[in-house]
Design a protein around this motif. Structure first.
Motif, PDB file in Angstrom:
ATOM      1  N   ILE A  44       0.837  -1.204   0.000  1.00  0.00           N
ATOM      2  CA  ILE A  44       0.000   0.000   0.000  1.00  0.00           C
ATOM      3  C   ILE A  44       0.870   1.252   0.000  1.00  0.00           C
ATOM      4  O   ILE A  44       0.596   2.211  -0.729  1.00  0.00           O
ATOM      5  N   ASN A  45       1.925   1.259   0.795  1.00  0.00           N
ATOM      6  CA  ASN A  45       2.821   2.419   0.825  1.00  0.00           C
ATOM      7  C   ASN A  45       3.498   2.640  -0.530  1.00  0.00           C
ATOM      8  O   ASN A  45       3.596   3.775  -1.000  1.00  0.00           O
ATOM      9  N   ARG A  46       3.955   1.545  -1.156  1.00  0.00           N
ATOM     10  CA  ARG A  46       4.617   1.646  -2.459  1.00  0.00           C
ATOM     11  C   ARG A  46       3.638   2.187  -3.513  1.00  0.00           C
ATOM     12  O   ARG A  46       3.954   3.101  -4.271  1.00  0.00           O
ATOM     13  N   VAL A  47       2.428   1.629  -3.537  1.00  0.00           N
ATOM     14  CA  VAL A  47       1.416   2.069  -4.499  1.00  0.00           C
ATOM     15  C   VAL A  47       1.016   3.512  -4.217  1.00  0.00           C
ATOM     16  O   VAL A  47       0.832   4.307  -5.150  1.00  0.00           O
ATOM     17  N   THR A  53       1.605  10.514  -8.889  1.00  0.00           N
ATOM     18  CA  THR A  53       2.317  10.941 -10.104  1.00  0.00           C
ATOM     19  C   THR A  53       1.467  10.722 -11.343  1.00  0.00           C
ATOM     20  O   THR A  53       1.820  11.197 -12.422  1.00  0.00           O
ATOM     21  N   GLY A  54       0.371   9.980 -11.212  1.00  0.00           N
ATOM     22  CA  GLY A  54      -0.487   9.688 -12.361  1.00  0.00           C
ATOM     23  C   GLY A  54      -0.037   8.470 -13.141  1.00  0.00           C
ATOM     24  O   GLY A  54      -0.643   8.116 -14.149  1.00  0.00           O
ATOM     25  N   LYS A  83      -9.265   2.192  -5.098  1.00  0.00           N
ATOM     26  CA  LYS A  83     -10.097   3.082  -5.914  1.00  0.00           C
ATOM     27  C   LYS A  83      -9.224   4.040  -6.718  1.00  0.00           C
ATOM     28  O   LYS A  83      -9.469   4.250  -7.915  1.00  0.00           O
ATOM     29  N   SER A  84      -8.206   4.622  -6.093  1.00  0.00           N
ATOM     30  CA  SER A  84      -7.317   5.550  -6.787  1.00  0.00           C
ATOM     31  C   SER A  84      -6.609   4.874  -7.956  1.00  0.00           C
ATOM     32  O   SER A  84      -6.475   5.464  -9.035  1.00  0.00           O
TER      33      SER A  84
END
Length: 96
Positions: A44-47, A53-54, A83-84
């Motif tokens: 989760i932190n990596r993602v 940055t898109g 979701k993001s």
């Protein structure tokens, strides 16, 4: 007869309070479990670092994120990250 009614009423109240407490604990447990799951937390932190940055995340990270979401569906952190990523992939609108 009145004693039986009072005992049943008290028992019912105790059961309802217990049920409410269990429901509250279960809602909180996914968020706590994610924080205690080192691999999930790292993913989760990596993602979360990539998404602002898109850029799209790797397929491997997406598979891991999806598995984390399936394991912890009530975690707000996991839901928002998933979701993001789906929004970046332009897949979120199809799921709504």
């Amino acid at each position: 007869m009145l004693d039986i009614y009072i005992n049943k009423s008290l028992w019912l109240k105790i059961c309802l309070v217990g049920l409410c407490i269990l429901m509250f604990i279960s809602c909180q447990s996914d968020e706590t479990a994610v924080q205690n799951d080192l691999a999930a937390k790292q993913t989760i932190n990596r993602v979360s670092e990539i998404l602002p940055t898109g850029s799209k995340i790797s397929n491997e990270d997406f598979t891991k994120l999806k598995a984390i979401y399936e394991k912890y569906p009530d975690s707000e952190t996991v839901f928002q990250t998933y979701k993001s990523d789906l929004i970046v992939r332009k897949d979120w609108a199809t799921l709504e």
